[in-house]
Scaffold this motif. Structure first.
Motif, PDB file in Angstrom:
ATOM      1  N   LEU B 118       0.734  -1.270   0.297  1.00 51.88           N
ATOM      2  CA  LEU B 118      -0.483   0.358  -0.062  1.00 51.88           C
ATOM      3  C   LEU B 118       0.431   1.179   0.107  1.00 51.88           C
ATOM      4  CD1 LEU B 118      -3.309  -0.782   2.388  1.00 51.88           C
ATOM      5  CD2 LEU B 118      -3.015  -0.836   0.039  1.00 51.88           C
ATOM      6  N   LEU B 126      -2.059  -0.125  -7.758  1.00 51.59           N
ATOM      7  CA  LEU B 126      -2.580  -0.328  -5.487  1.00 51.59           C
ATOM      8  C   LEU B 126      -4.114  -0.116  -5.806  1.00 51.59           C
ATOM      9  CD1 LEU B 126      -1.954   1.687  -2.507  1.00 51.59           C
ATOM     10  CD2 LEU B 126      -2.517   3.465  -3.904  1.00 51.59           C
ATOM     11  N   ILE B 130      -5.616  -2.960  -2.818  1.00 59.44           N
ATOM     12  CA  ILE B 130      -6.549  -2.229  -2.288  1.00 59.44           C
ATOM     13  C   ILE B 130      -7.353  -3.325  -2.501  1.00 59.44           C
ATOM     14  CG2 ILE B 130      -8.017  -0.557  -1.764  1.00 59.44           C
ATOM     15  CD1 ILE B 130      -5.716   0.914  -2.353  1.00 59.44           C
ATOM     16  N   SER B 141      -5.196  -5.368   8.442  1.00 57.65           N
ATOM     17  CA  SER B 141      -4.842  -3.545   6.757  1.00 57.65           C
ATOM     18  C   SER B 141      -5.731  -2.088   7.522  1.00 57.65           C
ATOM     19  CB  SER B 141      -5.567  -4.228   5.451  1.00 57.65           C
ATOM     20  OG  SER B 141      -7.039  -4.020   5.612  1.00 57.65           O
ATOM     21  N   LEU B 145      -5.441   0.949   5.242  1.00 63.23           N
ATOM     22  CA  LEU B 145      -6.418   1.518   4.608  1.00 63.23           C
ATOM     23  C   LEU B 145      -7.632   2.534   5.410  1.00 63.23           C
ATOM     24  CD1 LEU B 145      -8.431  -1.715   4.035  1.00 63.23           C
ATOM     25  CD2 LEU B 145      -7.311  -0.217   2.457  1.00 63.23           C
ATOM     26  N   LEU B 148      -5.915   6.036   3.081  1.00 63.90           N
ATOM     27  CA  LEU B 148      -5.948   6.323   1.882  1.00 63.90           C
ATOM     28  C   LEU B 148      -7.023   7.063   1.677  1.00 63.90           C
ATOM     29  CD1 LEU B 148      -4.181   3.281   0.441  1.00 63.90           C
ATOM     30  CD2 LEU B 148      -2.995   4.588   0.467  1.00 63.90           C
ATOM     31  N   ALA B 160     -10.360   3.056  -1.317  1.00 63.83           N
ATOM     32  CA  ALA B 160     -10.044   2.565   0.106  1.00 63.83           C
ATOM     33  C   ALA B 160     -11.675   2.281   0.727  1.00 63.83           C
ATOM     34  CB  ALA B 160      -8.802   3.238   0.889  1.00 63.83           C
TER      35      ALA B 160
END
Lengths: 406, 241
Positions: B118, B126, B130, B141, B145, B148, B160
């Motif tokens: 990430l 990317l 995700i 995660s 996340l 983002l 995200a």
């Protein structure tokens, strides 16, 4: 890009009040007549994936007086332009627009409902995105490409209170004799039914061919792994023996899902387990050919390809009868399409509500995994997993090529 | 067929894999596919197969060969595959193949290489990473996340948000509750993800928490289908259909 905006039904009068102040000729088409409601009361529709079955679906909706068909989407230029012209000739206007990218069609706020007939690997994304945009959806069968997609499609339909119908007209129309016998009670207590269907799809390593100018190949592949263009990889015919996308694992489950949606759909309807999923799939090795036994918590059994057994052969308690049950049917008029449009208007659940459709196609996917692993499987319909079976759980879904996601 | 013949066939198949390309006969690779299935209950055999497949990837395989290997790793892959395939996660050509295998391989090693990616991967790759974390329902995660959610790239922010909606835990809902949408697309994604979290809460018996989310989405400022769905959610929280 400016999108047409549809006034709400209530807002329609207010909006037209101002318009009527200006010189304006209301056509008979806009006003409606005895067989065609006024424009404000028609269901405004678009189609995503207009080749083959999509063309047939489009024709069915186009022929309805209570539908105004305004948009078509296909990644093949010739297909979408032909469909656009077909709609515009039908209505004698130029109102139907053509799109390459389904997201542009879904962004239109004037569209109430869409039908989806893309290749199977696109169905879940198309349907879920349509629900997120507030559209009702008629989706061709088989509705899913993986086990994981089904519950997400049902969730999206329920989350946004959408009418989402699966697409097998054969479930009710082709197997009526068997359905009537089972629901009518003449077979006594129904114990099992057999489904003969196949084959399974295969990986595809066809050689690269030049990409024709009239197809957006990247968008055709979409969430599937990249692969070179080959006509047989993406041909729209119904072959599951190597001549079309239905033969290949990245886009279809083969005959097991294609005709499986019809036959398993008819079977689950006949023996009345549309609202259930099996809890066990037994892999039987037999000299006549391997076959499957699906077991339901309710005690029902469905066989797949049981040797020496005809398709949709029902086993009941012969000699006994049971009280008949009324057989569910379509609502509205015009078969499965009419059922969908009726439910769009009334907000009822359609005959092939997406949950029933998903419960059907689960049988195909469970069977594919059992045949692939060549062993029996336990299935938890609530948790949507194979309990304690890491190997099988890995096959519940497949990663989608970036940037696509569910 | 005895084991010596099977071993020979397997070796021949791995040899054929080195030059396998689009248009090639997949049957020459069938012994590998058969070995993957037939040795499923033999941990040592699977480990050996995984090592052979990863070694093949280390060679100069054609795209079709890589494709074939990653399909087999879905079943036989382990943490060892994570180390090899993680190197592809930033590749425009190969990231999809890496995720095709990695997303389906359970375990902390894969989770960690995806979380690490990430902060090192960009662009569509990317978005893919995700998406894979969301598809794997990885609660670990959530912090990464969450960082983002306010990404300047709308597509990253939407991805995200959607991944947190896939994870649909109370922690994910909390993270989503603090996001200020920067565009209509992000706003719609947040709505979808929060409703997904509410469904998860409702299924887990946490109707009070779900009700708070649903009530916040019943205002006249919401699109009709959101308002309708949220209203049904409110009723569901009260035990009504």
């Amino acid at each position: 890009m400016t999108q047409p905006t549809k006034p709400s039904r209530r807002g329609f009068i207010k909006a037209t009040g101002a318009a009527l102040a200006a010189p304006y000729v209301l056509t008979s088409s806009a006003l409606g007549n005895s067989v065609r409601p006024p424009a404000s009361d028609r269901i405004v529709m678009g189609g995503i994936g207009i080749g083959n079955m999509g063309s047939g679906d489009m024709g069915a909706f186009l022929g309805r007086g209570d539908v105004q068909y305004v948009a078509v989407c296909d990644v093949r230029t010739g297909v979408r332009d032909g469909a656009k012209n077909r709609a515009n000739e039908h209505y004698q206007n130029q109102d139907c627009k053509a799109y390459n990218d389904f997201r542009e069609l879904l962004a239109r706020t004037d569209i109430d409902a869409v039908h989806v007939a893309t290749p199977d690997h696109w169905h879940a994304i198309n349907v879920i995105e349509a629900c997120r945009h507030g559209k009702d959806v008629y989706c061709q069968k088989p509705e899913t490409r993986t086990l994981h997609e089904g519950p997400l499609m049902v969730d999206a339909a329920r989350r946004y209170a959408r009418v989402v119908s699966g697409g097998s007209q054969r479930v009710l129309e082709d197997y009526r004799g068997i359905v009537d016998a089972c629901w009518g009670g003449s077979l006594g207590t129904v114990k099992s039914i057999n489904v003969n269907v196949g084959p399974l799809s295969q990986p595809c390593y066809l050689p690269a061919e030049p990409v024709p100018a009239d197809i957006d190949w990247e968008l055709w592949l979409g969430p599937a792994l990249w692969a070179p263009y080959n006509k047989a990889r993406c041909d729209g015919n119904f072959s599951t023996g190597g001549g079309s996308w239905r033969s290949y694992i990245d886009y279809s489950g083969g005959g097991m899902t294609d005709w499986g949606a019809h036959h398993f759909g008819g079977a689950t309807f006949a023996v009345d387990v549309r609202d259930q999923q099996p809890t066990e799939v037994i892999f039987n090795q037999d000299p006549e050919g391997n076959y499957l036994t699906y077991k339901y918590a309710s005690g029902m059994t469905i066989y797949h390809n049981k040797p020496k057994t005809e398709n949709l052969k029902v086993e009941g308690t012969e000699g006994q009868t049971r009280e008949p049950k009324p057989v569910p049917s379509y609502k509205g008029e015009g078969g499965i399409y009419g059922d969908f449009i009726h439910c769009v208007k009334t907000r009822e659940k359609p005959f092939r509500d997406i949950e029933y459709a998903v419960n059907t196609i689960v049988l195909s996917h469970l069977g594919i995994i059992a045949y692939q692993l060549q062993r029996s499987l336990k299935w938890d319909p609530v948790k949507q997993e194979f309990p304690g079976d890491e190997e099988a759980n890995r096959l519940r879904d497949r990663a989608r090529r970036e940037p696509w996601t569910l | 067929m005895n084991s010596i013949m099977k071993t020979q066939e397997l070796e021949q198949a791995f040899e054929a894999l080195k030059t396998f390309d689009w248009g090639g006969d997949r049957n020459v690779l069938a012994p590998i596919e058969q070995a993957v299935v037939s040795s499923a209950k033999d941990a040592a055999a699977w480990k050996d197969l995984e090592q052979k497949l990863l070694a093949a990837l280390g060679g100069n395989l054609n795209r079709a060969g890589k494709d074939f290997v990653c399909r087999q790793l879905i079943l036989v892959g382990s943490g060892a595959s994570a180390a090899v395939l993680s190197k592809w996660l930033g590749s425009a050509e190969d990231a999809q193949l890496a995720r095709f295998a990695l997303e389906r391989i359970p375990g902390s090693e894969v989770r960690q290489v995806l979380i690490d990616a990430l902060s090192s991967v960009t662009g569509d790759q990317l978005l893919g990473v995700i998406s894979s974390l969301g598809a794997r329902f990885e609660p670990e995660s959530i912090p990464a996340l969450t960082r983002l959610l306010s990404d300047a790239n709308e597509k990253v922010a939407v991805a995200a948000v959607s991944a947190l909606g896939d994870i649909r835990s109370p922690e994910a809902a909390k993270a989503l509750g603090g996001v200020k949408p920067t565009s209509d697309a992000v706003r719609a994604a947040i709505t979808d993800a929060r409703m997904s979290c509410a469904e998860g809460m409702l299924a887990a018996g946490k109707s009070a928490e779900a009700l708070m989310i649903y009530k916040s989405l019943t205002g006249d400022d919401q699109p009709k289908h959101v308002k309708l769905g949220a209203t049904r959610g409110v009723l569901a929280c009260a035990g009504k259909k």
